[in-house]
Design an enzyme around this catalytic site. Structure first.
Site, PDB file in Angstrom:
ATOM      1  N   LYS A 183      -3.203   4.274 -10.701  1.00 40.36           N
ATOM      2  CA  LYS A 183      -3.260   4.700  -9.286  1.00 40.36           C
ATOM      3  C   LYS A 183      -2.068   5.399  -8.949  1.00 40.36           C
ATOM      4  CE  LYS A 183      -1.113   3.045  -5.537  1.00 40.36           C
ATOM      5  NZ  LYS A 183      -0.898   4.273  -4.996  1.00 40.36           N
ATOM      6  N   GLU A 257       9.845   0.359 -14.084  1.00 35.43           N
ATOM      7  CA  GLU A 257      10.889   1.428 -14.035  1.00 35.43           C
ATOM      8  C   GLU A 257      11.137   1.693 -12.570  1.00 35.43           C
ATOM      9  OE1 GLU A 257      12.549   4.385 -13.744  1.00 35.43           O
ATOM     10  OE2 GLU A 257      11.219   5.637 -14.433  1.00 35.43           O
ATOM     11  N   CYS A 291      14.565   9.069 -10.291  1.00 36.06           N
ATOM     12  CA  CYS A 291      14.885   7.856 -10.353  1.00 36.06           C
ATOM     13  C   CYS A 291      16.250   7.904 -11.060  1.00 36.06           C
ATOM     14  CB  CYS A 291      13.927   7.015 -11.133  1.00 36.06           C
ATOM     15  SG  CYS A 291      13.213   7.540 -12.575  1.00 36.06           S
ATOM     16  N   GLU A 388      19.714   3.847  -3.223  1.00 34.94           N
ATOM     17  CA  GLU A 388      19.135   5.117  -3.594  1.00 34.94           C
ATOM     18  C   GLU A 388      18.747   5.795  -2.352  1.00 34.94           C
ATOM     19  OE1 GLU A 388      15.349   4.241  -5.799  1.00 34.94           O
ATOM     20  OE2 GLU A 388      15.958   5.714  -7.204  1.00 34.94           O
TER      21      GLU A 388
HETATM   22  P1  NAI Z   1       6.938   2.982  -3.532  1.00 35.09           P
HETATM   23  O1  NAI Z   1       7.679   2.153  -4.836  1.00 35.09           O
HETATM   24  O2  NAI Z   1       6.451   2.276  -2.473  1.00 35.09           O
HETATM   25  O3  NAI Z   1       5.800   3.672  -4.386  1.00 35.09           O
HETATM   26  C1  NAI Z   1       5.618   3.869  -5.491  1.00 35.09           C
HETATM   27  C2  NAI Z   1       4.075   3.356  -5.921  1.00 35.09           C
HETATM   28  O4  NAI Z   1       3.879   2.030  -5.667  1.00 35.09           O
HETATM   29  C3  NAI Z   1       3.122   3.997  -5.313  1.00 35.09           C
HETATM   30  O5  NAI Z   1       1.882   4.495  -5.910  1.00 35.09           O
HETATM   31  C4  NAI Z   1       2.698   3.109  -4.095  1.00 35.09           C
HETATM   32  O6  NAI Z   1       1.336   3.428  -3.666  1.00 35.09           O
HETATM   33  C5  NAI Z   1       2.670   1.771  -4.770  1.00 35.09           C
HETATM   34  N1  NAI Z   1       2.916   0.761  -4.263  1.00 35.09           N
HETATM   35  C6  NAI Z   1       3.311   0.441  -2.980  1.00 35.09           C
HETATM   36  N2  NAI Z   1       3.433  -0.761  -2.583  1.00 35.09           N
HETATM   37  C7  NAI Z   1       2.920  -1.388  -3.546  1.00 35.09           C
HETATM   38  C8  NAI Z   1       2.354  -2.731  -3.606  1.00 35.09           C
HETATM   39  N3  NAI Z   1       2.900  -3.817  -2.832  1.00 35.09           N
HETATM   40  N4  NAI Z   1       1.802  -3.231  -4.829  1.00 35.09           N
HETATM   41  C9  NAI Z   1       1.595  -2.161  -5.725  1.00 35.09           C
HETATM   42  N5  NAI Z   1       1.910  -0.779  -5.476  1.00 35.09           N
HETATM   43  C10 NAI Z   1       2.255  -0.349  -4.517  1.00 35.09           C
HETATM   44  O7  NAI Z   1       7.866   4.031  -3.221  1.00 35.09           O
HETATM   45  P2  NAI Z   1       7.969   5.165  -1.977  1.00 35.09           P
HETATM   46  O8  NAI Z   1       7.632   4.227  -0.553  1.00 35.09           O
HETATM   47  O9  NAI Z   1       6.930   6.161  -2.173  1.00 35.09           O
HETATM   48  O10 NAI Z   1       9.477   5.573  -1.596  1.00 35.09           O
HETATM   49  C11 NAI Z   1      10.483   4.610  -1.170  1.00 35.09           C
HETATM   50  C12 NAI Z   1      11.597   4.583  -2.026  1.00 35.09           C
HETATM   51  O11 NAI Z   1      11.518   4.300  -3.355  1.00 35.09           O
HETATM   52  C13 NAI Z   1      12.230   5.911  -2.178  1.00 35.09           C
HETATM   53  O12 NAI Z   1      13.086   6.639  -1.171  1.00 35.09           O
HETATM   54  C14 NAI Z   1      13.022   6.062  -3.330  1.00 35.09           C
HETATM   55  O13 NAI Z   1      14.374   5.444  -3.050  1.00 35.09           O
HETATM   56  C15 NAI Z   1      12.220   4.692  -3.938  1.00 35.09           C
HETATM   57  N6  NAI Z   1      11.391   5.396  -5.090  1.00 35.09           N
HETATM   58  C16 NAI Z   1      11.955   5.458  -6.537  1.00 35.09           C
HETATM   59  C17 NAI Z   1      11.009   5.951  -7.483  1.00 35.09           C
HETATM   60  C18 NAI Z   1      11.778   6.001  -8.945  1.00 35.09           C
HETATM   61  O14 NAI Z   1      11.085   6.559  -9.851  1.00 35.09           O
HETATM   62  N7  NAI Z   1      12.661   5.030  -9.275  1.00 35.09           N
HETATM   63  C19 NAI Z   1       9.785   6.802  -7.264  1.00 35.09           C
HETATM   64  C20 NAI Z   1       9.367   6.605  -5.905  1.00 35.09           C
HETATM   65  C21 NAI Z   1      10.489   6.116  -4.950  1.00 35.09           C
END
Ligand code: NAI
Length: 801
Positions: A183, A257, A291, A388
């Site tokens: 996804k 990760e 990240c 972050e």
């Molecule tokens: P997120 O963690 O919500 O999204 C990442 C992925 O998880 C997306 O594909 C999303 O659709 C999916 N997702 C969201 N809720 C889920 C759930 N309950 N169960 C399974 N999958 C789920 O990140 P978001 O909201 O896009 O960004 C928010 C903050 O997260 C950012 O500001 C940043 O601080 C952090 N982030 C960190 C990342 C990293 O690589 N460490 C990458 C993206 C965001």
């Protein structure tokens, strides 16, 4: 001199979108599938806010269709000859190269990152990942003969490196014989959909790769689907935690990760001009939406002023604007919600005392942009030093000495990456070894390669992507998958408990005081104590449990440990630096000595153990127990890391480091051999341990601490707390100073270990409730245990002029 515009032509990407009518279904079983609900959402170009396409919102029904297709394809894909699988991966690598410009442009349009980055970094690394894993697919049978694929893997990826994260997930999964449901993030689904077409072009068998688009709800449905064997997630720590909680009561494997707050540590002898370039790359690459972004700048006080001036001057030359312009350094933020989040966090940081500096830049009128930002005078506890931000914001702080730098660097809950800048390789490597981070870049930053594992310590997650260790995340030991389940355990079974723990009133008169027991021990063979910090200790509760033999005879009494005892044991374990700093050679010597001392007492120990497990098993447990200690003494200085040779002028030193303090629930069925089989590998790798022995025969603690006491094992390296497994497990799992939980009891204990340790995202290693034949060295000893006793840290060191 002024830069003129140098725009990349989006014509091909637009034509590709048009060919699909700017509307996409899911990619399931090798074909496009309209969403069951008929629901679509828009994906936009963040550089101007315009709609690019409509994309299907995946429902539980769509996820089910994809998982069903992946399951149907799994057996055949896993059974393919390694060479045949390798050819598919190789074909995908070639196709990525063939379509590299289209992929790069589409990525930039959907994500907002500068074309320079998607063209020169993201897409070449994607191709490299498929090539590298094509090689692993080929070598799998030779290198991992005892492993089988997990099965159907659910993969959830973020929006910051959409295609690169896809490659990091799909390449190792396919190479190891799994089928996939992936996804993509809702902000950036397009390159994954183009990749689906490349799978068609490569004639990948239907169902091997399935792509279901949608938001968090779609991800949740994937995580909860009962026929998924493993979840691999990259994204926020918050969602990682939710996924960990949701998978705890299943047998799904999980790798996470997560986020980071990575420090760039600059020492006074650093080459400041190179450092500044590194800092720019560290925090302004991909608008800081990385990240492992170097989002904290830790400067030695003597050079702070000069460095800040140089950083500001360099920031003034950064070009921000339309990301398809080839001369742009900083593009657009992925979405309005992320832009708002950055504004909010920076405002909060300023309110907490930080000084904000931004160069004079004109931001484009449309789209989501945030200027490069430097926050100085940041307090180490400020939100901008701890959370972050995921934007182009650098938070600067100072330190005086290398040890202060290490403390400051480790002063967050995260542990993903770090940079050390110093012309003294001794200082840099000395510091690198002390940093709690999965990757340390010495005098460089943002180096990635398929051959080198990438992943976090602590709340940055666990599991590695890339390298040999990355493959292990997608495989199981063949024997383990077939092992039968243990019968559920009932606490206190086989041992009568004299009084309830933590409940003195109700235990009341039924309970017996541990002291008085010792005095009235004439009727009882034996009483033992807890073993904490190298000393025998009475339990805080003052109560103990009766231990009975297989014939019901009272054999002795073991203390009923409680929360306080576990806390004391954890404290002792954290202080056992004589063990954590011991050399591997010294650890081996101590373990050999343990084996020797156990050997000297073999007859009496076997005799006592026989009352519970019978003569034959008791004799075998002691004999094999001695061998097992010998085995881990041998491994102590041999289970070491690797040196990788990535395609840059760097070496990457992959070190196997101890995880820290490990709480171990020992197997019930083999009280001595089980204890040694799980405690010794943790110990051999330099961890400290709090062990809860088998409830069936906790008296084994008395024999073991006498062995440890006479073997020069430093106090606190192993602590033994007897009592109810279920209660002690809870305290261990919830304790923030315990870094990992190993549970080798029944299925319910395995689930509790995972569920109760969600707080600080401890690493959990369990038998999943399966029976392990502790008498079979092929399954109960060796690399499988050692791999869980370490985490790999990759230290990148450049060479050359
Ligand atoms: P997120 O963690 O919500 O999204 C990442 C992925 O998880 C997306 O594909 C999303 O659709 C999916 N997702 C969201 N809720 C889920 C759930 N309950 N169960 C399974 N999958 C789920 O990140 P978001 O909201 O896009 O960004 C928010 C903050 O997260 C950012 O500001 C940043 O601080 C952090 N982030 C960190 C990342 C990293 O690589 N460490 C990458 C993206 C965001």
């Amino acid at each position: 001199m002024e830069y003129g515009p140098a725009p990349e032509d989006p014509k091909e990407a637009s034509a590709w979108l048009d060919r699909h009518g700017r509307r996409f279904g899911h990619f399931v079983n090798g074909a496009w599938l309209a969403p069951a609900t008929g629901e679509y959402f828009e994906t936009i170009d963040p550089s101007n806010g315009e709609k690019l396409a409509s994309v299907a919102q995946g429902s539980a029904t769509d996820i089910d269709a994809a998982v069903t297709a992946a399951r149907a394809a799994a057996a055949e894909w896993a059974a393919l000859a390694p060479h045949s699988r390798a050819r598919y991966l190789y074909a995908l690598a070639r196709l990525v190269q063939k379509h590299s410009r289209l992929l790069a442009v589409l990525e930039t349009m959907d994500n907002g990152k500068p074309i320079r980055e998607s063209r020169d970094i993201d897409i070449p690394l994607v191709a490299r990942h498929f090539y590298h894993h094509a090689g692993w697919a080929h070598l799998l049978g030779q290198e991992f003969p005892e492993y089988v694929p997990c099965g159907v893997v659910g993969q959830i990826i973020p929006w910051n490196f959409p295609l690169l994260m896809l490659a990091w997930k799909i390449a190792p999964a396919l190479a190891t014989g799994n089928t996939v449901v992936l996804k993509p993030a809702e902000f950036t689904p397009l390159t994954a959909l183009l990749f689906a077409e490349l799978c068609q072009e490569a004639e990948l068998p239907a169902g091997v790769v399935n792509i279901v688009t949608g938001d968090g709800r779609t991800g949740e449905a994937l995580v909860k689907h009962p026929d998924v064997d493993k979840i691999a997630f990259t994204g926020s720590t918050e969602v990682g935690r939710a996924i960990r909680a949701a998978t705890a009561i299943s047998h799904k494997r999980l790798s996470l990760e997560l986020g980071g707050k990575s420090p760039s540590i600059v020492f006074e002898d650093a080459d400041l001009d190179s450092t500044v370039e590194g800092l720019v790359d560290g925090i302004w690459f991909n608008q800081g939406q990385v990240c492992c972004a170097g989002s904290r700048l830790l400067m030695q006080e003597s050079i702070a002023e000069a460095l800040i001036a140089k950083v500001q001057q360099r920031m003034s030359t950064l070009r921000i604007g339309a990301p398809l312009d080839k001369a742009i350094d900083i593009g657009a933020i992925v979405a309005r919600v992320q832009l708002d989040r950055i504004h909010k966090l920076v405002d909060q940081g300023v309110a907490e005392g930080a000084t904000c500096w931004q160069p004079q830049v004109t931001l484009p009128a449309r789209g989501f942009y945030y200027p490069p930002t430097l926050l100085s005078n940041v307090h180490p506890t400020s939100i901008v030093a701890q959370q972050e931000i995921f934007g182009p914001v650098l938070a600067a702080m100072t330190f005086r000495t290398p040890s202060e730098a290490v403390d400051l660097a480790n002063n967050t809950a995260y542990g993903l990456a770090a940079c050390a800048w110093s012309e003294s390789v001794n200082v840099a490597l000395h510091v690198a070894a002390q940093l709690k981070a999965g990757v340390v870049w010495v005098n460089c930053t943002n180096m990635f390669d398929a051959a080198c594992g990438f992943g976090g310590y602590r709340e940055s997650g666990y599991g590695r992507e890339g390298g040999r260790e990355g493959l292990l995340e997608y495989m199981e030991q063949a024997w383990f998958k077939k092992a039968p389940m243990l019968k559920p355990e009932v606490s206190g079974l086989g041992s009568q408990v004299a009084g309830k723990p933590d409940d003195v009133t109700s235990a009341g008169k039924a309970g017996r005081d541990a002291d008085s027991l010792t005095d009235s021990s004439s009727a009882i063979d034996r009483t033992v104590k807890l073993y904490i910090g190298g000393k025998q200790a009475r339990p805080d509760s003052g109560y103990s449990m009766e231990v009975r033999g297989s014939d019901g005879r009272l054999l002795g009494e073991a203390p009923l440990g409680n929360r306080k005892d576990i806390r004391n044991a954890v404290e002792a374990a954290r202080k056992a630096s004589a063990w954590t700093k011991a050399t591997a050679h010294n650890r081996a010597q101590v373990l050999y000595y343990c084996a020797e001392n156990l050997s000297q007492r073999r007859a009496e120990i076997a005799q006592r153990l026989a009352a519970v497990v019978g003569d034959k098993q008791a004799a075998a447990e002691v004999e094999l127990g001695i061998q097992r200690i010998f085995s881990y003494a041998a491994w102590a200085d041999k289970f070491d890391g690797a040196v990788h040779n990535p395609p840059f002028r760097n070496i990457a030193i992959a070190m196997n480091e101890a995880i820290g303090t490990v709480g171990v629930i020992c197997p019930r069925e083999a009280p001595l051999l089980g204890f040694l089989s799980v405690v010794m590998p943790a110990l051999a790798m330099g961890n400290t341990v709090i062990a809860v022995p088998s409830e069936a025969y906790p008296l084994i603690a008395g024999d073991l601490y006498q062995v440890f006491d006479t073997s020069d094992l430093p106090g606190g390296a192993v602590n033994i707390v007897t009592g109810y497994v279920s209660q002690l497990l809870k305290t261990l799992a919830e304790h923030d100073d315990v870094d990992a939980i190993w549970s080798f009891a029944d299925e319910a204990s395995a689930a509790s270990a995972k569920a109760m340790s969600v707080g600080n995202l401890k690493q959990v290693f369990t038998n999943e409730g399966r029976a392990i034949d502790w008498f079979d060295s092929k399954v109960a000893e060796g690399r499988w245990f050692l791999e869980h006793a370490v985490q790999v840290k990759n230290i990148w060191v450049p060479y050359g002029e």
